[in-house]
Design an enzyme around this catalytic site. Structure first.
Site, short mmCIF file in Angstrom:
data_model
loop_
_atom_site.label_atom_id
_atom_site.label_comp_id
_atom_site.label_asym_id
_atom_site.label_seq_id
_atom_site.Cartn_x
_atom_site.Cartn_y
_atom_site.Cartn_z
N LYS A 170 0.86 -1.27 -0.05
CA LYS A 170 -0.07 0.04 -0.04
C LYS A 170 0.87 1.25 0.14
CE LYS A 170 -2.51 0.35 3.49
NZ LYS A 170 -1.85 1.18 4.35
N ARG A 192 -10.54 2.35 9.63
CA ARG A 192 -9.94 1.02 9.76
C ARG A 192 -11.12 0.31 10.38
NH1 ARG A 192 -4.41 0.56 9.95
NH2 ARG A 192 -3.13 2.78 9.68
N ARG A 215 10.85 -8.98 6.46
CA ARG A 215 11.25 -7.56 6.25
C ARG A 215 12.39 -7.28 7.22
NH1 ARG A 215 5.44 -4.18 6.07
NH2 ARG A 215 5.24 -5.14 8.28
N ARG A 219 11.66 -5.62 12.74
CA ARG A 219 10.65 -5.07 13.72
C ARG A 219 9.94 -5.97 14.63
NH1 ARG A 219 7.25 -0.93 9.85
NH2 ARG A 219 6.29 -2.93 9.35
N ARG A 235 -2.57 -9.80 13.36
CA ARG A 235 -2.79 -8.50 12.69
C ARG A 235 -3.74 -8.73 11.38
NH1 ARG A 235 3.04 -6.44 11.57
NH2 ARG A 235 2.21 -4.92 10.13
#
Length: 604
Positions: free
Chosen positions: A98, A174, A209, A238, A249
């Site tokens: 995104k 959201r 990532r 992270r 998530r």
């Protein structure tokens, strides 16, 4: 002893309250006043700058009519005003790409990129009031409440750059609650883009990532490795990029996305996000370019080069002259009719310009009450024409709708006061510049009547009839209209005996809830002693966005009269509140109507 009465009868009921506000009919209008005449020729003087009428109404069945609402006409021109900027929402699960697509969209279309994460950080770092409130929740490890986030988003959208360039709302709303709040604030995108990526790909992207703590740049161990060993050595994972947290998530995202989707179903475009960023953007670019082209085409359309009725009256908009007198005299004078036409038009224009989309006008002066005298429908048609022509003068395509015949067999038909209304609208003079059939069209109530080119809808006196219920068709129409304005003129949507029909899609509670969802932009009702048609005791008036004003009628010497302000109310006053105001009693907020009046006041 005084008594109350229902709106359409003067039969006395048991003594209850001294006042009632209801649509009690005034003396009948003789049908001989309704004159039909023709004129085969016209002259330049016929296009006058004022509004001319016969008393009370006259139609021409041939080439010309004697009742016209003609602004100062100068022909037809093409308006090449700047097109409205794009408004885009983009949604996607974590690691759907995104952020990358947002960068490309901004580069190509110049939209203002709005991310709630960025907004929160900016507000907190700036130490604003909203930022400080958000910081309290963030420091406590809690989610920032919807109202704070929405306040930040709406404040950002209201800035001049977003208004001029258009906006790209990234990852917001959201939740369903946030989406509904935006809808209530009339903040709606032109398109809702969803990047669709399989779960296993998303999990792999997240787990692989890596973050460069010095530059903040994101890399991926397989798909986008760093350029040097030096960068590779300082990369970190992270905390929320573990497989367990990513799956959690994703579940939260899916649940919220499913709830939001119902709000934007008609404008949702899913894009396959499991491809290269260039190919994905090619699809997005195609969608937005076509949308921009359509918006530009819509902004370049013929507009009547005329001084609209609203413009003619704009200089006196804030100089309200007070309530006209002798309202029980029928037919009303041209001046009185023009007063109410202007009053209703200005309130309606203000509401539409403020983004209100579900509106109703309720006005029950004697000549606008066709319940007992169908000949008065002509005055109501003139009111509709004034509103429709004013919006058409501004370049809007207006559809004027009258409900068609409902039911089958012996139950087929429509309410008496609407019989022949469509023909009346077709015979009326809609000006000499071709408004009818171009900017103004006649239709009926129902979803199939909603066309893409329609900008707004004016519905003439929609009402339930015994044996039939209009609300299902009305709701289908408003759903199809989306965020385009729908204006009800003198609706009567309360349930009648047997009006529910057979196998209705909504129960009675839902029907009444839907009927109540329309916001009043204009309200005017005369007050009488219960069970009488005269004398008028006072009036209630509300014009958007003002409060409800209660006025008392006072007799003056030589048979004159006037209306004086008595009280104001933020919501439509009850009969008890009106009576207390007339009697000079202090307001009692806990007081509720009871008994038969409690029932009747609910009907009103």
């Amino acid at each position: 002893m005084l008594a109350t009465s229902a709106p359409t009868t003067t039969t006395s009921l048991p003594s209850l309250h001294p006042l009632t506000y209801s649509a009690i009919p005034a003396p009948s209008l003789n049908p001989s006043f309704l004159s039909f005449s023709s004129s085969s020729s016209s002259s330049s003087s016929s296009s006058s700058s004022s509004y001319s009428y016969l008393s009370p109404l006259s139609f021409g069945l041939h080439s010309k009519t004697h009742v016209r609402i003609n602004p100062k006409l100068k022909g037809l021109r093409v308006s090449c005003s700047k097109s409205e900027p794009l408004k885009v929402m983009i949604s996607g699960a974590p690691a759907s790409g995104k952020g990358t697509q947002c960068e490309l969209i901004v580069q190509k279309f110049g939209l203002v990129h709005i991310s709630t994460g960025d907004l929160l950080r900016d507000e907190v770092s700036s130490g604003t009031e909203i930022g400080n409130k958000a910081k309290e929740f963030m420091n406590a490890g809690k989610l920032v409440p919807d109202e704070i986030v929405t306040a930040m988003v709406t404040a950002r959208l209201s800035r001049q750059d977003a208004k001029e360039k258009g906006w790209l709302l990234d990852g917001y709303p959201r939740s369903f609650a946030q989406a509904q709040t935006l809808e209530e604030l009339n903040i709606r995108p032109d398109i809702y883009i969803v990047l669709d990526v399989p779960d296993e790909i998303l999990i792999d992207r997240c787990v692989g990532r890596r973050l460069d703590p010095e530059t903040g740049k994101i890399y991926h161990v397989k798909n986008f490795p760093p350029d040097s060993d030096e960068i590779k050595a300082r990369l970190v994972t992270r905390a929320d990029d573990t497989e367990e947290k990513v799956k959690s998530r994703l579940e939260i995202y899916k649940k919220n996305a499913a709830a939001i989707s119902s709000t934007y179903t008609s404008i949702t475009n899913k894009i396959d996000g499991n491809r290269s960023k260039e190919i994905i953007f090619k699809d997005i670019d195609s969608l937005l370019s076509q949308l921009q082209k359509d918006k530009t085409a819509k902004s370049v359309k013929p507009v009547f080069q005329a001084e609209s009725r609203l413009n003619l009256a704009s200089s006196s908009r804030d100089k309200w002259r007070g309530i006209p007198t002798r309202l029980n005299n029928v037919p009303h004078s041209r001046e009185i009719r023009n007063y109410f036409y202007d009053d209703v038009l200005q309130a309606t224009e203000r509401a539409v310009n403020d983004g209100r989309t579900r509106l109703k006008v309720e006005i029950n002066i004697p000549e606008l009450n066709p319940e007992m005298d169908v000949y008065r429908i002509g005055t109501l048609m003139e009111l509709v024409r004034v509103i429709a022509l004013s919006f058409a003068d501004d370049g809007k395509c207006v559809k004027v709708c009258v409900q068609g015949s409902m039911g089958e067999g012996a139950l087929a038909g429509m309410p008496l006061q609407l019989a022949g209304t469509r023909k009346i609208l077709e015979f009326m003079d809609w000006g000499d510049y071709g408004a009818m059939g171009t900017f103004i069209k006649i239709g009926s109530i129902g979803a199939k009547e909603v066309d893409e080119q329609d900008d707004m809808f004016i519905l003439v006196a929609p009402q339930n009839a015994v044996g039939n219920c209009i609300i299902d068709d009305l709701k289908a129409m408003t759903d199809a209209a989306g965020n385009r304005p729908v204006i009800l003129i003198n609706p009567r949507l309360k349930d009648l005996p047997g009006s529910s029909g057979i196998m209705q899609t909504m129960g009675r509670d839902k029907r009444l809830e839907y009927a109540a969802s329309f916001e009043s932009c204009y309200f005017f009702r005369l007050l009488y002693y219960a069970g009488t048609q005269y004398p008028i005791m006072g009036a209630i008036r509300m014009t958007y966005p003002s409060v409800y004003e209660l006025h008392k009628r006072v007799d003056e010497p030589s048979g004159k009269e006037k209306y004086i302000p008595l009280s104001t109310f933020t919501a439509r006053p009850t009969i008890d509140e009106i009576n207390d105001a007339f009697l000079g009693k202090p307001r009692n907020k806990d007081k509720k109507a009871s008994g038969i009046w409690g029932f009747l006041s609910g009907v009103f």
